[in-house]
Design a protein around this motif. Structure first.
Motif, PDB file in Angstrom:
ATOM      1  N   TRP A 117       0.833  -1.204   0.000  1.00  0.00           N
ATOM      2  CA  TRP A 117       0.000   0.000   0.000  1.00  0.00           C
ATOM      3  C   TRP A 117       0.867   1.252   0.000  1.00  0.00           C
ATOM      4  O   TRP A 117       0.588   2.215  -0.722  1.00  0.00           O
ATOM      5  CB  TRP A 117      -0.915   0.001   1.235  1.00  0.00           C
ATOM      6  N   ALA A 118       1.917   1.267   0.811  1.00  0.00           N
ATOM      7  CA  ALA A 118       2.787   2.441   0.892  1.00  0.00           C
ATOM      8  C   ALA A 118       3.446   2.735  -0.447  1.00  0.00           C
ATOM      9  O   ALA A 118       3.542   3.899  -0.870  1.00  0.00           O
ATOM     10  CB  ALA A 118       3.839   2.225   1.978  1.00  0.00           C
ATOM     11  N   ILE A 119       3.894   1.700  -1.151  1.00  0.00           N
ATOM     12  CA  ILE A 119       4.551   1.904  -2.446  1.00  0.00           C
ATOM     13  C   ILE A 119       3.555   2.400  -3.483  1.00  0.00           C
ATOM     14  O   ILE A 119       3.889   3.197  -4.369  1.00  0.00           O
ATOM     15  CB  ILE A 119       5.235   0.595  -2.896  1.00  0.00           C
ATOM     16  N   ARG A 120       2.289   1.952  -3.365  1.00  0.00           N
ATOM     17  CA  ARG A 120       1.265   2.434  -4.310  1.00  0.00           C
ATOM     18  C   ARG A 120       0.841   3.870  -4.024  1.00  0.00           C
ATOM     19  O   ARG A 120       0.200   4.505  -4.867  1.00  0.00           O
ATOM     20  CB  ARG A 120       0.025   1.530  -4.248  1.00  0.00           C
ATOM     21  N   HIS A 121       1.176   4.399  -2.851  1.00  0.00           N
ATOM     22  CA  HIS A 121       0.748   5.754  -2.478  1.00  0.00           C
ATOM     23  C   HIS A 121       1.941   6.587  -2.015  1.00  0.00           C
ATOM     24  O   HIS A 121       2.016   7.016  -0.848  1.00  0.00           O
ATOM     25  CB  HIS A 121      -0.313   5.690  -1.379  1.00  0.00           C
ATOM     26  N   PRO A 122       2.890   6.837  -2.900  1.00  0.00           N
ATOM     27  CA  PRO A 122       4.070   7.634  -2.507  1.00  0.00           C
ATOM     28  C   PRO A 122       3.701   9.054  -2.087  1.00  0.00           C
ATOM     29  O   PRO A 122       4.469   9.699  -1.367  1.00  0.00           O
ATOM     30  CB  PRO A 122       4.945   7.621  -3.763  1.00  0.00           C
ATOM     31  N   GLU A 123       2.520   9.544  -2.557  1.00  0.00           N
ATOM     32  CA  GLU A 123       2.110  10.912  -2.200  1.00  0.00           C
ATOM     33  C   GLU A 123       1.831  11.070  -0.708  1.00  0.00           C
ATOM     34  O   GLU A 123       1.777  12.196  -0.196  1.00  0.00           O
ATOM     35  CB  GLU A 123       0.875  11.310  -3.014  1.00  0.00           C
ATOM     36  N   ARG A 124       1.634   9.955   0.017  1.00  0.00           N
ATOM     37  CA  ARG A 124       1.346  10.026   1.448  1.00  0.00           C
ATOM     38  C   ARG A 124       2.620  10.037   2.307  1.00  0.00           C
ATOM     39  O   ARG A 124       2.544  10.126   3.528  1.00  0.00           O
ATOM     40  CB  ARG A 124       0.483   8.820   1.867  1.00  0.00           C
ATOM     41  N   PHE A 125       3.776   9.957   1.650  1.00  0.00           N
ATOM     42  CA  PHE A 125       5.046   9.857   2.363  1.00  0.00           C
ATOM     43  C   PHE A 125       6.009  10.923   1.856  1.00  0.00           C
ATOM     44  O   PHE A 125       5.802  11.478   0.787  1.00  0.00           O
ATOM     45  CB  PHE A 125       5.627   8.446   2.169  1.00  0.00           C
ATOM     46  N   PRO A 126       7.076  11.259   2.622  1.00  0.00           N
ATOM     47  CA  PRO A 126       7.459  10.663   3.909  1.00  0.00           C
ATOM     48  C   PRO A 126       6.588  11.173   5.057  1.00  0.00           C
ATOM     49  O   PRO A 126       6.046  12.271   4.997  1.00  0.00           O
ATOM     50  CB  PRO A 126       8.906  11.108   4.076  1.00  0.00           C
ATOM     51  N   VAL A 127       6.498  10.363   6.086  1.00  0.00           N
ATOM     52  CA  VAL A 127       5.751  10.709   7.292  1.00  0.00           C
ATOM     53  C   VAL A 127       6.727  11.260   8.329  1.00  0.00           C
ATOM     54  O   VAL A 127       7.750  10.623   8.618  1.00  0.00           O
ATOM     55  CB  VAL A 127       5.028   9.469   7.860  1.00  0.00           C
ATOM     56  N   ASP A 128       6.416  12.422   8.853  1.00  0.00           N
ATOM     57  CA  ASP A 128       7.253  13.031   9.886  1.00  0.00           C
ATOM     58  C   ASP A 128       6.942  12.374  11.228  1.00  0.00           C
ATOM     59  O   ASP A 128       5.866  12.583  11.797  1.00  0.00           O
ATOM     60  CB  ASP A 128       6.991  14.541   9.949  1.00  0.00           C
ATOM     61  N   LEU A 129       7.876  11.570  11.726  1.00  0.00           N
ATOM     62  CA  LEU A 129       7.625  10.855  12.977  1.00  0.00           C
ATOM     63  C   LEU A 129       7.494  11.785  14.169  1.00  0.00           C
ATOM     64  O   LEU A 129       6.971  11.383  15.214  1.00  0.00           O
ATOM     65  CB  LEU A 129       8.744   9.839  13.246  1.00  0.00           C
ATOM     66  N   ASN A 130       7.941  13.023  14.034  1.00  0.00           N
ATOM     67  CA  ASN A 130       7.844  13.962  15.150  1.00  0.00           C
ATOM     68  C   ASN A 130       6.522  14.729  15.173  1.00  0.00           C
ATOM     69  O   ASN A 130       6.221  15.387  16.160  1.00  0.00           O
ATOM     70  CB  ASN A 130       9.007  14.963  15.094  1.00  0.00           C
ATOM     71  N   ARG A 131       5.726  14.613  14.097  1.00  0.00           N
ATOM     72  CA  ARG A 131       4.499  15.416  14.030  1.00  0.00           C
ATOM     73  C   ARG A 131       3.263  14.636  13.593  1.00  0.00           C
ATOM     74  O   ARG A 131       2.135  15.044  13.906  1.00  0.00           O
ATOM     75  CB  ARG A 131       4.701  16.589  13.058  1.00  0.00           C
ATOM     76  N   ALA A 132       3.434  13.567  12.875  1.00  0.00           N
ATOM     77  CA  ALA A 132       2.287  12.876  12.276  1.00  0.00           C
ATOM     78  C   ALA A 132       1.364  12.300  13.341  1.00  0.00           C
ATOM     79  O   ALA A 132       1.807  11.891  14.417  1.00  0.00           O
ATOM     80  CB  ALA A 132       2.781  11.756  11.360  1.00  0.00           C
ATOM     81  N   PRO A 133       0.057  12.256  13.057  1.00  0.00           N
ATOM     82  CA  PRO A 133      -0.890  11.652  14.002  1.00  0.00           C
ATOM     83  C   PRO A 133      -0.727  10.138  14.048  1.00  0.00           C
ATOM     84  O   PRO A 133      -0.116   9.530  13.160  1.00  0.00           O
ATOM     85  CB  PRO A 133      -2.256  12.043  13.438  1.00  0.00           C
ATOM     86  N   LYS A 134      -1.304   9.541  15.072  1.00  0.00           N
ATOM     87  CA  LYS A 134      -1.187   8.099  15.276  1.00  0.00           C
ATOM     88  C   LYS A 134      -1.688   7.331  14.064  1.00  0.00           C
ATOM     89  O   LYS A 134      -1.079   6.325  13.662  1.00  0.00           O
ATOM     90  CB  LYS A 134      -1.979   7.697  16.516  1.00  0.00           C
ATOM     91  N   GLU A 135      -2.788   7.771  13.453  1.00  0.00           N
ATOM     92  CA  GLU A 135      -3.387   7.047  12.326  1.00  0.00           C
ATOM     93  C   GLU A 135      -2.401   6.909  11.165  1.00  0.00           C
ATOM     94  O   GLU A 135      -2.373   5.888  10.488  1.00  0.00           O
ATOM     95  CB  GLU A 135      -4.653   7.763  11.851  1.00  0.00           C
ATOM     96  N   MET A 136      -1.572   7.966  10.940  1.00  0.00           N
ATOM     97  CA  MET A 136      -0.613   7.893   9.848  1.00  0.00           C
ATOM     98  C   MET A 136       0.632   7.121  10.249  1.00  0.00           C
ATOM     99  O   MET A 136       1.242   6.425   9.419  1.00  0.00           O
ATOM    100  CB  MET A 136      -0.236   9.307   9.386  1.00  0.00           C
ATOM    101  N   LEU A 137       1.015   7.199  11.505  1.00  0.00           N
ATOM    102  CA  LEU A 137       2.163   6.421  11.970  1.00  0.00           C
ATOM    103  C   LEU A 137       1.914   4.923  11.798  1.00  0.00           C
ATOM    104  O   LEU A 137       2.828   4.165  11.487  1.00  0.00           O
ATOM    105  CB  LEU A 137       2.449   6.731  13.446  1.00  0.00           C
ATOM    106  N   LEU A 138       0.671   4.494  12.008  1.00  0.00           N
ATOM    107  CA  LEU A 138       0.329   3.080  11.878  1.00  0.00           C
ATOM    108  C   LEU A 138       0.470   2.585  10.443  1.00  0.00           C
ATOM    109  O   LEU A 138       0.532   1.382  10.204  1.00  0.00           O
ATOM    110  CB  LEU A 138      -1.097   2.833  12.363  1.00  0.00           C
TER     111      LEU A 138
END
Length: 432
Positions: A334-355
């Motif tokens: 899923w992550a590779i199919r949706h590169p637009e959703r990344f990178p995720v900032d581990l210092n700011r992103a909500p729990k739902e995106m960290l998962l």
């Protein structure tokens, strides 16, 4: 037929039911090592109690006789296999004997259909009743219930068993009608609904505050009497199993069915069992088994549905006919199919995106959320979580890390993260 011979036949016949989970323990046997207990031997399997303990179970069928002719079942009426049948007393005696020897902590009991559903269910309930009431057996009991049995028998089963399960077998009604004509999806769903209602009713009664009953006029000097404890009913819930690869159902159809079972019937687990060619197989079955990797990917996808907030449509790729990618896990796919959703900032992103970050599980997400309260996270901080950094770093941003152009070429990233092909063995070459 002597009991040990019956045990060998009926334990082997029960191995096709995947809803009794294995702990993967190494073989240890008190009879050989001089210790206490056993993780091996005919019919021994492992499961988990609601509080997380692993328990060893005696896993057997009451009988492998069956009046049904389900194409995928080795015990179907038209199958040419050796038959055996335990009496109620034999199953009770075996369970108690194995328990006293410390080989097992419980019983997993299933059965072929003898005469009719009610007669078979009565026999299984009687096993559980005798263990509980006559032998005061407090170990774990899992009964495989029969959906066509009467609601009264299902209720009796739940009073004695810790967990009940009804196998849905195939994900679609058309598949069930084709491969198991005596079974009906509406009757299976109806029985599951009956169990859900009784399980939830028992939970609500147990959670209700304990009330007191006022004493009668002749008992004024005595303390008020407490209301009787609410009766238990299958406290470990219900589970089910689906066979993978026997019919033409796609992974999307299988996961859609599983998602419905979790939502509508509050299943504790849906188990996936890769179809395995059986002796004297029906002609309508496939000749070859599906790859075991498919079963593994379904379990991973099931985890995403239950604990990571994914939908079925997100997990399965419509461009691949609704099938999961066997080379990489569904979260990575899923992550590779949706590169637009990344990178995720581990210092700011909500729990739902960290998962949704590959390499981060539920436990590590909780640790990240706690750790970033005290300062900005760096690569060294995440490495201490023992997360797989090669999977993680292309998808995250940290105080001292940015993946730069890693996501610009999803195909190259997929090729780098996919495990290398397994080297063929000499035996494969000879077999070919």
């Amino acid at each position: 037929m002597e009991t040990l011979r019956k045990l060998a036949i009926l334990a082997d016949a029960a191995k096709y039911d995947a809803s009794c989970a294995s702990s993967g323990a190494g073989k240890r046997d008190s009879r050989a090592s001089g210790g206490i207990g056993s993780t091996d031997g005919p019919g021994i399997c492992h499961s988990y109690t609601p509080d997380g303990r692993c328990v060893s179970l005696l896993k057997i069928l009451l009988t492998n006789f069956c009046i049904y002719d389900c194409a995928y079942c080795v015990n179907r009426v038209s199958s040419n296999v050796q038959r055996a049948r335990f009496t109620v007393e034999e199953v009770v005696a075996l369970t108690m004997d194995f328990y006293k020897r410390n080989y097992i902590e419980g019983l997993f009991l299933s059965s072929g259909i003898i005469r009719n559903a009610d007669y078979t269910m009565e026999q299984m309930v009687e096993v559980a009743r005798q263990l509980r009431e006559e032998h005061r057996f407090n170990g774990y009991i899992h009964l495989k219930t029969i959906p066509e049995a009467s609601p009264e028998l299902l209720a009796a089963a739940g009073r004695h068993a810790d967990r009940l399960s009804i196998n849905v077998e195939l994900p679609t009604e058309a598949g069930l009608a084709n491969f198991a004509p005596e079974k009906s999806m509406p009757s299976i769903r109806s029985a599951m609904g009956e169990l859900r209602w009784r399980i939830e009713e028992a939970k609500e009664a147990k959670a209700a505050p304990a009330a007191t009953v006022a004493p009668s006029a002749t008992q004024t000097a005595k303390a008020p009497r407490r209301r009787p404890r609410a009766p238990r009913f299958a406290p470990a819930g219900q589970s089910t199993q689906m066979i993978v690869g026997a019919d033409g159902a796609s992974d999307q159809q299988i996961l859609t069915a599983a998602d419905s079972l979790y939502g509508n019937y509050r299943m504790r687990r849906v188990y996936y069992s890769a179809f395995s060619p059986i002796p004297d197989a029906s002609r309508i079955l496939p000749v070859q088994a599906p790859p075991l990797a498919r079963e593994h990917r379904l379990y991973q996808a099931d985890w995403l549905l239950r604990f990571y907030g994914y939908d079925v449509e997100e997990i399965t790729d419509t461009t691949q006919g609704g099938m999961l990618d066997l080379d990489i896990d569904p979260k990575m796919a899923w992550a590779i199919r949706h590169p637009e959703r990344f990178p995720v900032d581990l210092n700011r992103a909500p729990k739902e995106m960290l998962l949704r970050v590959p390499g981060l599980g539920v436990r590590n997400v909780k640790r990240v959320l706690m750790a970033r309260r005290h300062g900005r996270l760096r690569v060294a901080d995440v490495a201490r979580l023992r997360a797989p950094m090669s999977k993680l770093l292309p998808f995250v941003q940290l105080a001292d890390h940015h993946p730069r152009n890693a996501l610009d070429n999803p195909g190259a990233l997929r090729a780098r993260l996919a495990p290398p092909p397994k080297q063929a063995s000499l035996f494969d070459a000879v077999a070919g």
